[in-house]
Design an enzyme around this catalytic site. Structure first.
Site, short mmCIF file in Angstrom:
data_model
loop_
_atom_site.label_atom_id
_atom_site.label_comp_id
_atom_site.label_asym_id
_atom_site.label_seq_id
_atom_site.Cartn_x
_atom_site.Cartn_y
_atom_site.Cartn_z
N ASN A 208 -4.20 7.16 7.84
CA ASN A 208 -2.87 7.26 7.93
C ASN A 208 -2.30 8.67 7.22
OD1 ASN A 208 -2.66 7.02 4.84
ND2 ASN A 208 -3.73 5.06 5.28
N ASP A 277 -6.45 -1.13 6.73
CA ASP A 277 -6.25 -2.81 6.96
C ASP A 277 -7.41 -2.87 7.78
OD1 ASP A 277 -4.43 -3.37 5.00
OD2 ASP A 277 -2.98 -3.03 6.47
N LYS A 336 3.24 -9.82 -1.62
CA LYS A 336 2.03 -9.00 -1.99
C LYS A 336 1.70 -9.28 -3.70
CE LYS A 336 2.03 -5.88 1.62
NZ LYS A 336 2.67 -4.79 2.55
O1 PMT Z 1 -0.07 9.55 -1.12
P1 PMT Z 1 1.23 9.97 -0.58
O2 PMT Z 1 1.61 10.71 0.60
O3 PMT Z 1 1.99 10.51 -1.91
O4 PMT Z 1 2.11 8.59 -0.28
C1 PMT Z 1 2.59 7.65 -1.33
C2 PMT Z 1 2.25 6.38 -0.57
C3 PMT Z 1 3.15 5.91 0.42
C4 PMT Z 1 0.86 6.39 0.12
C5 PMT Z 1 2.43 5.39 -1.72
O5 PMT Z 1 3.53 5.24 -2.46
C6 PMT Z 1 2.21 3.64 -1.31
O6 PMT Z 1 3.08 3.08 -0.83
N1 PMT Z 1 0.64 3.40 -1.33
C7 PMT Z 1 0.43 2.06 -0.82
C8 PMT Z 1 0.11 2.10 0.52
C9 PMT Z 1 -0.32 0.63 1.36
O7 PMT Z 1 -1.38 0.55 1.62
O8 PMT Z 1 0.70 -0.29 1.08
P2 PMT Z 1 0.31 -1.70 1.65
O9 PMT Z 1 1.58 -2.38 1.64
O10 PMT Z 1 -0.33 -1.74 3.04
O11 PMT Z 1 -0.94 -2.37 0.54
C10 PMT Z 1 -0.41 -3.26 -0.46
C11 PMT Z 1 -1.41 -2.69 -1.54
O12 PMT Z 1 -2.76 -3.33 -1.34
C12 PMT Z 1 -1.49 -1.15 -1.91
O13 PMT Z 1 -1.48 -1.10 -3.33
C13 PMT Z 1 -2.98 -0.99 -1.33
O14 PMT Z 1 -3.39 0.09 -2.33
C14 PMT Z 1 -3.55 -2.32 -1.48
N2 PMT Z 1 -4.55 -2.41 -0.43
C15 PMT Z 1 -4.03 -2.53 0.93
C16 PMT Z 1 -4.95 -2.76 1.96
C17 PMT Z 1 -6.47 -3.16 1.47
N3 PMT Z 1 -7.47 -3.29 2.64
N4 PMT Z 1 -6.80 -2.90 0.33
C18 PMT Z 1 -6.09 -2.86 -0.68
O15 PMT Z 1 -6.39 -2.66 -1.82
#
Ligand code: PMT
Length: 400
Positions: A208, A277, A336
């Site tokens: 990503n 994911d 979440k």
């Molecule tokens: O890196 P930059 O370019 O500065 O951009 C910043 C960002 C957009 C990446 C950051 O601000 C951000 O939003 N990070 C989380 C991105 C994400 O994966 O969001 P999510 O909604 O898919 O996941 C939710 C949470 O679960 C996140 O804390 C993620 O780290 C965690 N996760 C998700 C999937 C997974 N398999 N394991 C996880 O731990």
């Protein structure tokens, strides 16, 4: 970063004096008002005019100079300093300070200041290892003097070893930390950052747009506030922030293993990484050949690291997640927050201009376990990081 701060930069006589020029430039660029004090030896290496031109202030070299004493004497300099930096700090200057000797403008001003003093030693490796020098450094550390450790390398004297003055950018980091309230001292913080890469074959991967900027800003800010920081990062183009323990990973499964390895020791975990994911069910051993008009790659679910951390959370540990959304920001982030057993979630609408992936700014909403929330305006990621850490400090204080 240093706006409104007055820094006295002491330069002592060593070949690394040229590095003080670059340090001065960084301090001024950071917004500091800088007054330079040079020893006589330092003026043999770099002229005062160079420092005067870059600082925009007269350079002080003489202890008894009637004109500068009237305008801004050494006591006034010592009083006005928010921070005193000596870079390079020779073994001689360090020895004099440790011995309470004040026989020139620099050592007199240091002795008269109540500001924190940051020393960036530079000397020959044998001098650096000399037990007398070691005793002096130890003594000064005991008295609260700060050190920007020298690094190893080829020294101007021809020897190789530890004694090279730390790079100006890193002395600058130490200066910023010295001027930052240490409200995370004694706290271990883990930050995850960047994307993960899920390999399809030896040359292709699923990933990503995460640049790591948000997570690195958090790690840097936490270190500056005194925390011991572990940064677990997917592949990014950024240099690891100064002072943090840096753990480089590629895939989600690798990130999971490395995070769980040390999560038990962490007081605060902030998951800013954009973890994939899904990953390809199989990674081809050889580059996949172009055959037909379509290709199907089957993906399987990756472990949800944050969910595992939430399930294993110990009392007193704070868990902060991020939510990257393009629709129903608050609703999705709230799910979440609950399902992953978080204390706080940082929700960002990654489709909004100036927010999310790659850019230097972000627009976030902070949602808390007790249902409260707050919205932050468009801010630099550094400022977002600082706001998140402010809230973490408050949450920790509330749980005491
Ligand atoms: O890196 P930059 O370019 O500065 O951009 C910043 C960002 C957009 C990446 C950051 O601000 C951000 O939003 N990070 C989380 C991105 C994400 O994966 O969001 P999510 O909604 O898919 O996941 C939710 C949470 O679960 C996140 O804390 C993620 O780290 C965690 N996760 C998700 C999937 C997974 N398999 N394991 C996880 O731990």
């Amino acid at each position: 970063m240093l706006k409104g701060k007055t820094i006295v930069l002491g330069v002592s006589g060593g070949i690394a004096a040229y590095k003080a020029v670059e340090l001065l430039r960084l301090l001024v660029k950071g917004g500091a008002e800088v007054h330079v004090v040079m020893t006589k030896g330092a003026t043999e290496f770099v002229t005062p005019l160079t420092f005067q031109t870059l600082s925009g202030n007269p350079v002080h070299t003489e202890l008894f100079n009637l004109i500068t004493e009237q305008e801004i004497g050494h006591i006034s300099l010592a009083d006005r300093a928010d921070l005193f930096i000596i870079a390079p700090a020779t073994a001689n200057v360090i020895g004099k300070i440790a011995g309470g000797i004040a026989d020139d403008l620099l050592t007199t001003t240091v002795m008269a200041t109540k500001a924190p003093v940051l020393l960036a030693p530079a000397m020959n490796v044998n001098m650096y290892e000399n037990p007398l020098y070691r005793e002096n450094e130890e003594k000064l550390r005991r008295h609260g003097y700060l050190f920007a450790e020298p690094v190893s390398g080829f020294l101007a004297c021809g020897w190789e070893g530890k004694g090279k003055m730390q790079e100006p950018a890193l002395v600058m980091e130490a200066a910023v930390a010295a001027l930052t309230v240490q409200d995370l001292a004694g706290v271990t913080v883990m930050v995850t950052a960047g994307p993960t890469r899920e390999e399809v074959d030896p040359v292709r991967f699923v990933s990503n747009h995460s640049s790591g900027k948000m997570g690195y800003a958090l790690a840097r800010a936490a270190w500056r506030r005194g925390a011991k920081v572990v940064l677990v990062s997917g592949p990014t183009a950024l240099p690891p922030p100064f002072g943090v323990k840096f753990v480089a990973v590629e895939s989600a499964r690798e990130m999971r293993d490395r995070v769980l390895e040390s999560s038990g020791e962490c007081d605060v975990i902030i998951k800013a990484a954009a973890v994939a994911d899904y990953r390809p069910r199989e990674r081809a051993g050889d580059k996949l050949k172009k055959v037909g008009d379509e290709m199907v790659v089957t993906l399987v679910k990756n472990p949800d690291i944050l969910r595992e951390l939430g399930a294993a959370k110990r009392p007193g540990q704070l868990l902060v997640g991020f939510a990257a959304e393009t629709v129903d920001l608050e609703k999705n982030a709230t799910v979440k927050l609950r399902e992953k057993n978080l204390d706080m979630i940082v929700a960002n609408d990654v489709s909004a201009p100036g927010a999310g992936f790659g850019v230097d700014t972000n627009i976030v909403r902070l949602l808390y376990r007790d249902g409260t929330k707050e919205e932050l305006p468009l801010l630099a990621k550094e400022e977002v990081a600082s706001a998140i850490l402010d809230r973490i400090v408050a949450l920790r204080a509330g749980s005491d």
